[in-house]
Design a protein around this motif. Structure first.
Motif, PDB file in Angstrom:
ATOM      1  N   GLN A 249       0.737  -1.083  -0.076  1.00  9.57           N
ATOM      2  CA  GLN A 249       0.044   0.184  -0.083  1.00  9.57           C
ATOM      3  C   GLN A 249       0.888   1.214  -0.167  1.00  9.57           C
ATOM      4  O   GLN A 249       1.998   1.453   0.496  1.00  9.57           O
ATOM      5  CB  GLN A 249      -0.837   0.008   1.295  1.00  9.57           C
ATOM      6  CG  GLN A 249      -1.811  -1.017   1.320  1.00  9.57           C
ATOM      7  CD  GLN A 249      -3.240  -0.697   0.711  1.00  9.57           C
ATOM      8  OE1 GLN A 249      -3.483   0.547   0.303  1.00  9.57           O
ATOM      9  NE2 GLN A 249      -4.467  -1.612   0.780  1.00  9.57           N
ATOM     10  N   GLN A 250       0.343   2.422  -0.570  1.00  8.39           N
ATOM     11  CA  GLN A 250       0.974   3.669  -0.592  1.00  8.39           C
ATOM     12  C   GLN A 250       0.513   4.151   0.841  1.00  8.39           C
ATOM     13  O   GLN A 250      -0.698   4.340   1.086  1.00  8.39           O
ATOM     14  CB  GLN A 250       0.668   4.428  -1.621  1.00  8.39           C
ATOM     15  CG  GLN A 250       1.108   5.827  -1.950  1.00  8.39           C
ATOM     16  CD  GLN A 250       0.520   7.156  -1.176  1.00  8.39           C
ATOM     17  OE1 GLN A 250      -0.754   6.683  -1.048  1.00  8.39           O
ATOM     18  NE2 GLN A 250       1.165   7.863  -0.646  1.00  8.39           N
ATOM     19  N   VAL A 251       1.598   4.787   1.476  1.00 12.05           N
ATOM     20  CA  VAL A 251       1.224   5.332   2.697  1.00 12.05           C
ATOM     21  C   VAL A 251       1.645   6.584   2.783  1.00 12.05           C
ATOM     22  O   VAL A 251       2.526   7.105   2.514  1.00 12.05           O
ATOM     23  CB  VAL A 251       1.787   4.463   3.949  1.00 12.05           C
ATOM     24  CG1 VAL A 251       1.871   5.112   5.340  1.00 12.05           C
ATOM     25  CG2 VAL A 251       1.402   3.046   4.235  1.00 12.05           C
ATOM     26  N   ASP A 252       0.783   7.795   3.265  1.00 11.27           N
ATOM     27  CA  ASP A 252       0.947   9.174   3.464  1.00 11.27           C
ATOM     28  C   ASP A 252       1.482   9.370   4.836  1.00 11.27           C
ATOM     29  O   ASP A 252       2.100  10.663   4.811  1.00 11.27           O
ATOM     30  CB  ASP A 252      -0.488   9.882   3.222  1.00 11.27           C
ATOM     31  CG  ASP A 252      -0.914   9.617   1.775  1.00 11.27           C
ATOM     32  OD1 ASP A 252      -0.271  10.019   0.819  1.00 11.27           O
ATOM     33  OD2 ASP A 252      -1.949   8.968   1.545  1.00 11.27           O
ATOM     34  N   LEU A 253       1.286   8.657   5.881  1.00  6.90           N
ATOM     35  CA  LEU A 253       1.628   8.888   7.106  1.00  6.90           C
ATOM     36  C   LEU A 253       1.515   7.912   7.919  1.00  6.90           C
ATOM     37  O   LEU A 253       0.576   6.982   8.029  1.00  6.90           O
ATOM     38  CB  LEU A 253       0.894  10.249   7.691  1.00  6.90           C
ATOM     39  CG  LEU A 253       1.389  10.808   9.008  1.00  6.90           C
ATOM     40  CD1 LEU A 253       1.139  12.309   9.300  1.00  6.90           C
ATOM     41  CD2 LEU A 253       0.615  10.010  10.233  1.00  6.90           C
ATOM     42  N   MET A 254       2.439   7.636   8.915  1.00  3.48           N
ATOM     43  CA  MET A 254       2.692   6.568   9.903  1.00  3.48           C
ATOM     44  C   MET A 254       2.651   6.962  11.140  1.00  3.48           C
ATOM     45  O   MET A 254       3.470   7.895  11.723  1.00  3.48           O
ATOM     46  CB  MET A 254       4.015   5.597   9.520  1.00  3.48           C
ATOM     47  CG  MET A 254       4.058   4.466  10.466  1.00  3.48           C
ATOM     48  SD  MET A 254       5.377   3.416  10.080  1.00  3.48           S
ATOM     49  CE  MET A 254       6.559   4.147  10.889  1.00  3.48           C
TER      50      MET A 254
END
Length: 226
Positions: A44-49
């Motif tokens: 998955q593309q993740v914008d913030l963790m």
């Protein structure tokens, strides 16, 4: 819709964060530890963790360090029960962008997530715009309707920091650590001096105010309808 990866070994905390993020319109992705987070990131593309620190197997420090070494640049918010300078120093060294202390305040978490996402966009563009005001990171200038003010580096970085995270209060110690460095011998009173100078320079600019939170620190308040 932003994908927010939550890495937390406590199921109830993980589910709470999922519900709060979903209610705010984010798409939460869940992982119970560092290894599971790596699996999510591969798919998955993740914008913030958002990651806990103390987890079985791969902890939050190791996860963050490995992601940065692998070239991941998304903002990372660490959540921890630890609140010592030593722990924060280690977190920033491995590559975290921000900290929250447990127990997590839901409203503060959302404010910090939104601020980090906004900051990621700002950093990529090297500019911050509030109404008619533009801060240019490359030239340390603040412009408004033909006015252009070039600030000393520390003043600019202080203003840029506060306006990048509107409505979030920063203590003098936090601002000292980020702007002057954790090993600086400069006294915290210096922050107050720089805040005073910024207020004097921009007292008649209606787009923002720098507010003193008595006993806590400072925050910026934006008024973009001006």
């Amino acid at each position: 819709m932003f994908n927010i990866l939550v890495v937390e070994d406590d199921m109830s905390t993980r589910k709470l964060m999922e519900a709060v993020l979903a209610e705010e319109g984010f798409n939460p992705l869940l992982a119970e530890n560092g290894e599971a987070a790596m699996d999510v990131l591969e798919k998955q593309q993740v914008d913030l963790m958002i990651t806990d620190i103390m987890m079985p197997g791969m902890d939050g420090y190791t996860l963050t360090e490995e992601l940065r070494q692998a070239g991941y640049e998304m903002p990372i918010l660490m959540v921890t029960a630890r609140d010592t300078v030593r722990d924060k120093r280690r977190g920033f060294i491995v590559g975290t962008d921000d900290y929250m202390i447990k127990p997590v305040d839901e409203e503060e978490m959302i404010l910090r997530v939104k601020a980090l996402l906004r900051r990621a966009k700002i950093v990529s563009e090297h500019k911050l715009t509030i109404g008619k005001v533009t801060l240019n990171y490359d030239s340390y200038t603040v412009s408004r309707e033909g006015q252009r003010v070039t600030l000393p580096q520390k003043e600019f970085l202080l203003l840029y920091k506060l306006l990048s995270y509107p409505d979030i209060c920063f203590t003098r110690a936090q601002l000292m650590d980020e702007i002057w460095g954790m090993d600086s011998q400069t006294e915290e009173h210096t922050v107050s001096v720089h805040i005073s100078r910024l207020r004097d320079r921009f007292y008649d600019w209606p787009e923002f105010d720098i507010v003193t939170m008595r006993g806590l620190g400072y925050k910026a308040v934006k008024h973009e309808d001006n």
